[in-house]
Scaffold this motif. Structure first.
Motif, PDB file in Angstrom:
ATOM      1  N   PRO A   1       0.709  -1.125  -0.002  1.00  9.06           N
ATOM      2  CA  PRO A   1       0.215   0.020   0.154  1.00  9.06           C
ATOM      3  C   PRO A   1       0.900   1.102   0.054  1.00  9.06           C
ATOM      4  N   VAL A   2       0.410   2.312  -0.383  1.00 13.52           N
ATOM      5  CA  VAL A   2       0.636   3.677  -0.068  1.00 13.52           C
ATOM      6  C   VAL A   2       0.444   4.070   1.467  1.00 13.52           C
ATOM      7  N   LEU A   3       1.421   4.303   2.245  1.00 14.13           N
ATOM      8  CA  LEU A   3       1.237   4.696   3.651  1.00 14.13           C
ATOM      9  C   LEU A   3       1.058   6.250   3.855  1.00 14.13           C
TER      10      LEU A   3
ATOM     11  N   LEU B   1      -5.465   1.476  -7.915  1.00 10.80           N
ATOM     12  CA  LEU B   1      -4.864  -0.069  -8.026  1.00 10.80           C
ATOM     13  C   LEU B   1      -4.358  -0.559  -6.518  1.00 10.80           C
ATOM     14  N   ARG B   2      -3.728   0.339  -5.844  1.00 10.18           N
ATOM     15  CA  ARG B   2      -3.214   0.023  -4.312  1.00 10.18           C
ATOM     16  C   ARG B   2      -4.065   0.380  -3.339  1.00 10.18           C
ATOM     17  N   THR B   3      -4.173  -0.079  -2.274  1.00  8.67           N
ATOM     18  CA  THR B   3      -4.810   0.326  -1.174  1.00  8.67           C
ATOM     19  C   THR B   3      -3.898   1.678  -0.537  1.00  8.67           C
ATOM     20  N   ILE B   4      -4.540   2.713  -0.200  1.00  8.31           N
ATOM     21  CA  ILE B   4      -4.061   3.837   0.318  1.00  8.31           C
ATOM     22  C   ILE B   4      -4.435   3.455   2.023  1.00  8.31           C
ATOM     23  N   ARG B   5      -3.243   3.591   2.793  1.00  4.05           N
ATOM     24  CA  ARG B   5      -3.434   3.081   4.263  1.00  4.05           C
ATOM     25  C   ARG B   5      -3.201   4.364   4.976  1.00  4.05           C
ATOM     26  N   LEU B   6      -4.041   4.813   5.866  1.00  3.17           N
ATOM     27  CA  LEU B   6      -3.935   5.995   6.776  1.00  3.17           C
ATOM     28  C   LEU B   6      -3.594   5.496   8.174  1.00  3.17           C
ATOM     29  N   LEU B   7      -2.437   6.394   8.531  1.00  2.00           N
ATOM     30  CA  LEU B   7      -1.783   6.005   9.955  1.00  2.00           C
ATOM     31  C   LEU B   7      -2.103   7.331  10.569  1.00  2.00           C
ATOM     32  N   PHE B   8      -2.979   7.402  11.715  1.00  2.00           N
ATOM     33  CA  PHE B   8      -2.998   8.630  12.487  1.00  2.00           C
ATOM     34  C   PHE B   8      -2.217   8.200  13.957  1.00  2.00           C
ATOM     35  N   ALA B   9      -0.984   8.455  13.919  1.00  2.00           N
ATOM     36  CA  ALA B   9      -0.140   7.812  14.872  1.00  2.00           C
ATOM     37  C   ALA B   9      -0.493   8.781  16.134  1.00  2.00           C
ATOM     38  N   GLY B  10      -0.203   7.945  17.355  1.00  2.00           N
ATOM     39  CA  GLY B  10      -0.343   8.425  18.758  1.00  2.00           C
ATOM     40  C   GLY B  10       0.916   8.567  19.100  1.00  2.00           C
ATOM     41  N   ALA B  11       0.921   9.748  20.494  1.00  2.00           N
ATOM     42  CA  ALA B  11       2.304   9.880  21.154  1.00  2.00           C
ATOM     43  C   ALA B  11       3.424  10.131  20.468  1.00  2.00           C
ATOM     44  N   GLU B  12       3.337  11.008  19.334  1.00  2.00           N
ATOM     45  CA  GLU B  12       4.531  11.237  18.589  1.00  2.00           C
ATOM     46  C   GLU B  12       5.299  12.298  19.473  1.00  2.00           C
TER      47      GLU B  12
ATOM     48  N   GLY C   1      -2.673   9.833  -5.578  1.00  2.00           N
ATOM     49  CA  GLY C   1      -3.449   9.259  -6.876  1.00  2.00           C
ATOM     50  C   GLY C   1      -2.501   8.660  -7.560  1.00  2.00           C
ATOM     51  N   ILE C   2      -1.406   9.308  -7.903  1.00  2.00           N
ATOM     52  CA  ILE C   2      -0.523   8.792  -8.924  1.00  2.00           C
ATOM     53  C   ILE C   2       0.192   7.495  -8.398  1.00  2.00           C
ATOM     54  N   LEU C   3       0.822   7.675  -7.257  1.00  2.00           N
ATOM     55  CA  LEU C   3       1.527   6.369  -6.385  1.00  2.00           C
ATOM     56  C   LEU C   3       0.621   5.449  -6.397  1.00  2.00           C
ATOM     57  N   ALA C   4      -0.532   5.523  -5.865  1.00  2.00           N
ATOM     58  CA  ALA C   4      -1.590   4.639  -5.801  1.00  2.00           C
ATOM     59  C   ALA C   4      -1.865   3.907  -6.927  1.00  2.00           C
ATOM     60  N   ASN C   5      -1.797   4.431  -8.109  1.00  2.00           N
ATOM     61  CA  ASN C   5      -2.134   3.820  -9.516  1.00  2.00           C
ATOM     62  C   ASN C   5      -0.709   3.437 -10.141  1.00  2.00           C
ATOM     63  N   GLU C   6       0.354   3.461  -9.590  1.00  2.00           N
ATOM     64  CA  GLU C   6       1.636   3.288 -10.075  1.00  2.00           C
ATOM     65  C   GLU C   6       1.795   1.435  -9.885  1.00  2.00           C
ATOM     66  N   ALA C   7       1.672   0.942 -10.951  1.00  2.00           N
ATOM     67  CA  ALA C   7       1.737  -0.621 -11.019  1.00  2.00           C
ATOM     68  C   ALA C   7       3.360  -1.201 -10.588  1.00  2.00           C
ATOM     69  N   ASP C   8       4.126  -0.490 -11.039  1.00  2.00           N
ATOM     70  CA  ASP C   8       5.654  -0.862 -10.746  1.00  2.00           C
ATOM     71  C   ASP C   8       6.164  -0.451  -9.355  1.00  2.00           C
ATOM     72  N   ALA C   9       6.949  -1.395  -8.714  1.00  2.00           N
ATOM     73  CA  ALA C   9       7.617  -1.100  -7.323  1.00  2.00           C
ATOM     74  C   ALA C   9       8.663  -0.042  -7.605  1.00  2.00           C
ATOM     75  N   ILE C  10       9.037   1.001  -6.671  1.00  2.00           N
ATOM     76  CA  ILE C  10       9.713   2.135  -6.837  1.00  2.00           C
ATOM     77  C   ILE C  10      10.936   1.668  -6.094  1.00  2.00           C
ATOM     78  N   THR C  11      12.127   1.873  -6.688  1.00  2.00           N
ATOM     79  CA  THR C  11      13.512   1.738  -6.048  1.00  2.00           C
ATOM     80  C   THR C  11      13.961   2.948  -5.441  1.00  2.00           C
ATOM     81  N   PRO C  12      14.235   2.957  -4.112  1.00  2.00           N
ATOM     82  CA  PRO C  12      14.883   4.243  -3.854  1.00  2.00           C
ATOM     83  C   PRO C  12      16.084   4.370  -4.147  1.00  2.00           C
ATOM     84  N   GLY C  13      16.749   5.611  -4.272  1.00  2.00           N
ATOM     85  CA  GLY C  13      18.176   5.791  -4.620  1.00  2.00           C
ATOM     86  C   GLY C  13      18.481   7.059  -4.718  1.00  2.00           C
ATOM     87  N   ALA C  14      17.982   8.127  -4.070  1.00  2.00           N
ATOM     88  CA  ALA C  14      18.070   9.465  -3.957  1.00  2.00           C
ATOM     89  C   ALA C  14      17.670  10.013  -5.427  1.00  2.00           C
TER      90      ALA C  14
END
Length: 457
Positions: free
Chosen positions: A270-272, A310-321, A444-457
């Motif tokens: 998912p997109v977090l 395409l992908r789930t969009i997951r929301l995190l409302f974090a506690g105690a930051e 919206g763009i990220l959630a519809n991107e089929a390919d994995a994204i490789t980090p690398g700056a």
């Protein structure tokens, strides 16, 4: 019988006509533009939680009410999988707060305790004040030179669009009290880590190194810090009576609130998207960080108005930051090993987004350029800076996922940060909507991107 079949045929024709007349789902671009002009969801969240709950200090009953309120709001707004993921934490609460100069130049000063401060006891403590214009001056002080004294640490924090002044001035709050205590100080007061000139001290957490006994620690308002510096310029010894009576209440319950827009293929990572639900107790936590939660929820809901992503969009409302990233660490531990497609957090107020950073600008240039082009119409500039992600994205960092920073204008953020002035009236609805528009486009763009994204700056 013939008339029966004729009726059925007529009904089928009407149904087909109605279906063909139904308007197609709005494009992502139209949804983002609509958010810019018309979104009310983000404001509804911020206005609601600050009015009906107010401050949401980590580990307290008020934070629990904030979680309950957020769960109800998310369900009412059509989110799936809404639940609380609980964890335990160590909780600190403030008590009485007073500072006054005694003897020469006697007068009261505005102060607030820093998180994790020890107590002076109800009777307070009185001692000579040792002045350090900068954190570096405190570092240079000889061992034992502060025995029996109150350390006063100043700095020269200036407003910046990117918030970089926080990194310069922050050590005075983060570790100043510990360093002073290690050199014998009985207490520490700092100039508030803020950029305004109101008599509103800024709270925030401080930490004590292993082996250093916690001491009382507080932050003076900027005008009071100015006044104290003028007193020292007159060349006379300064004594302060300090009364801070916070307490460590031990282990309490906290939790993260999670929800999602379920994608067409829930098996894909998912997109977090994250924010933090807790706040300090002096204001109502509108800027830090109810606005962030409103922004990410509004963007997710806006995306859901179009074609299902395409992908789930997951929301995190974090506690105690605010008191030690308890929620971020608990979420990372509970979900360790889960893949994340990309992580983004909103936790720098509600002013406009002006720059797009990522950790894949060089490794996935086509995607980055597509994102940059898509948000240019909102006044967002491309960047070569490497995104490191918000505080609540521990899971994304640990899993070496793609990370983006939608950089908000921080010019006035530290006027309000951790003060009684962090209230709803400081949220600009127009800039809030710009955030929702940009987030809608990017997520919206990220959630519809089929390919994995490789980090690398």
């Amino acid at each position: 019988m013939k008339s029966h079949f004729s009726a059925l045929a007529a009904l089928s024709l009407l149904a087909a006509t109605a279906a063909s007349a139904a308007p197609p789902p709005l494009s992502l671009e139209r949804l983002a533009d609509d958010a810019l002009e018309n979104d009310r969801v983000a404001w509804d969240f911020v206005e609601g939680i600050t009015t009906e709950v107010g401050p949401r200090q980590a580990g307290t009953e008020a934070e629990a009410r904030g979680r309950d309120w957020a769960v109800k709001w998310l369900k009412a707004n059509g989110f799936a999988g809404v639940k609380v993921e609980p964890y335990k934490m160590q909780t600190w609460v403030r008590g009485e707060e007073r500072a006054e100069i005694v003897g020469t130049f006697a007068q009261p000063m505005k102060i607030t305790a820093l998180g994790n401060s020890a107590s002076t006891g109800a009777a307070g403590l009185t001692a000579e004040v040792a002045y350090f214009p900068t954190y570096a001056d405190l570092v240079a002080a000889p061992a034992g030179s502060l025995a029996g004294k109150i350390a006063f640490i100043s700095h020269d924090m200036r407003p910046t669009q990117d918030g970089s002044g926080y990194g310069f001035a922050g050590p005075a709050r983060w570790t100043g009290a510990s360093l002073a205590a290690s050199k014998g100080a009985v207490a520490t007061v700092i100039r508030s880590i803020g950029t305004e000139n109101h008599r509103t001290p800024h709270t925030g957490g401080t930490t004590f190194a292993e082996g250093v006994t916690p001491t009382p620690a507080g932050a003076l308002s900027n005008p009071d810090a100015d006044n104290l510096e003028r007193m020292f310029a007159r060349g006379k010894p300064i004594r302060m009576k300090l009364t801070l009576t916070p307490s460590a209440v031990g282990e309490t319950d906290s939790g993260n609130v999670v929800a999602e827009i379920t994608g067409r293929d829930p098996k894909l990572p998912p997109v977090l998207i994250a924010c933090h639900l807790d706040s300090w107790d002096l204001g109502t936590g509108a800027i830090d960080d109810a606005s962030g939660c409103g922004i990410i929820a509004a963007a997710a809901k806006q995306i859901a108005r179009g074609d299902r992503p395409l992908r789930t969009i997951r929301l995190l409302f974090a506690g105690a930051e605010e008191t030690g990233l308890w929620g971020s660490r608990a979420y990372a531990a509970a979900h360790r090993g889960e893949a994340i497609h990309a992580g983004i957090e909103s936790d720098f107020g509600a002013d406009r987004i002006w720059r797009l950073d990522s950790n894949f600008t060089q490794s996935a240039p086509a995607l980055y350029q597509r994102l940059a082009k898509a948000v240019a119409r909102f006044g967002v500039a491309p960047s070569q800076e490497v995104a490191t992600g918000g505080a609540d994205l521990n899971l994304a960092r640990e899993s070496k996922s793609a990370i983006l920073d939608l950089q908000q204008d921080g010019t006035r953020y530290f006027d309000l940060h951790h003060t009684p002035d962090d209230t709803l009236d400081k949220v600009d609805p127009v800039q809030l909507r710009q955030n929702v528009g940009v987030w809608t486009q990017v997520v919206g763009i990220l959630a519809n991107e089929a390919d994995a994204i490789t980090p690398g700056a």
